[in-house]
Design an enzyme around this catalytic site. Sequence first.
Site, PDB file in Angstrom:
ATOM      1  N   PRO A  68       0.838  -1.208   0.000  1.00  0.00           N
ATOM      2  CA  PRO A  68       0.000   0.000   0.000  1.00  0.00           C
ATOM      3  C   PRO A  68       0.874   1.259   0.000  1.00  0.00           C
ATOM      4  O   PRO A  68       1.857   1.333   0.722  1.00  0.00           O
ATOM      5  CB  PRO A  68      -0.766  -0.096   1.320  1.00  0.00           C
ATOM      6  CG  PRO A  68      -0.513  -1.444   1.873  1.00  0.00           C
ATOM      7  CD  PRO A  68       0.697  -2.002   1.211  1.00  0.00           C
ATOM      8  N   GLU A  69       0.517   2.200  -0.823  1.00  0.00           N
ATOM      9  CA  GLU A  69       1.219   3.484  -0.820  1.00  0.00           C
ATOM     10  C   GLU A  69       0.326   4.518  -0.152  1.00  0.00           C
ATOM     11  O   GLU A  69      -0.810   4.234   0.227  1.00  0.00           O
ATOM     12  CB  GLU A  69       1.601   3.877  -2.250  1.00  0.00           C
ATOM     13  CG  GLU A  69       2.655   2.923  -2.826  1.00  0.00           C
ATOM     14  CD  GLU A  69       3.810   3.640  -3.524  1.00  0.00           C
ATOM     15  OE1 GLU A  69       4.120   4.786  -3.153  1.00  0.00           O
ATOM     16  OE2 GLU A  69       4.390   3.038  -4.427  1.00  0.00           O
TER      17      GLU A  69
END
Length: 292
Positions: free
Chosen positions: A2-3
Amino acid sequence: MPELPEVETVRRGLEAHVAGRTIDTAEVLHPRAVRRHLPGPADFAAVARGGTISAARRRGKYLWLPVGEDALLAHLGMSGQLLVGDPDRPLSPHVRARFTFTDGGPDLRFSDQRTFGHLVWSPGGAVLPPLIAHIAPDPLEDAFDEAALIARLRQRRTGLKRALLDQSLVSGIGNIYADEALWRARLHWARATDTLSRAEAARALDAVREVLLAALQSGGTSFDSLYVNVNGESGYFSRSLCVYGRAGEPCPRCGAPIVRDPFMNRSSYSCPHCQPRPRSTRYHGDLRYRST
Ligand SMILES: [Zn+2]
């Protein structure tokens, strides 16, 4: 993995669904999930019980839920998810921790197939958990000070992309968004930060913010009314990427084939025409490798 835009989507979901609620029970289903909570899983469960969550906050890829003066701090790692839903639904084998609430409403589950993520109780951490105080604000936070960051960037003796990935300067920018932002700003990843003009540094940071906001706006895939979810593979990346992962394909702006360079055991993608390679490579061992 996840960014920042996905983690912000999760934060918004948590704010909507768990803020204002009081934890009834906390269960640790896999001790690895709380491995950084040094007093151990039983202590974690005991301190979380009875606390009322007042908000959901984020810095970079860390999330925290303030409880009084303390906080429940979470990092999703590679595959972590925070799920809010019907407390009676079946428990998936990947759920590592579960919180129920005194109102009997939807519960909160921390699911993490690869167990790189973690939860920790942070005494005194409501405003900013001490464990993450060394991490600089990210470009979507109110605390982000662009003018100060421009000045610090231009004093550093490093490459531009390395600086953007340096969590002590600015947090939350991963490899993908760094490449996309540098393409948008027409700056090469290996550009020496001490050769950047103030305007170039501002262009890079503006591009970072634009790319993150665009991803956030198109990131609705991972959130629907009740389930707060995050999935590192979520589809909006591939729809909106201009350079990342596109070696050999035409630059969307000029048509030149995108090149891939090795970068810190990963890759950097750039357009050889829009993002000219700097003449000086003094800080950039990576440039001794040939492009592919
Ligand atoms: Zn181009």
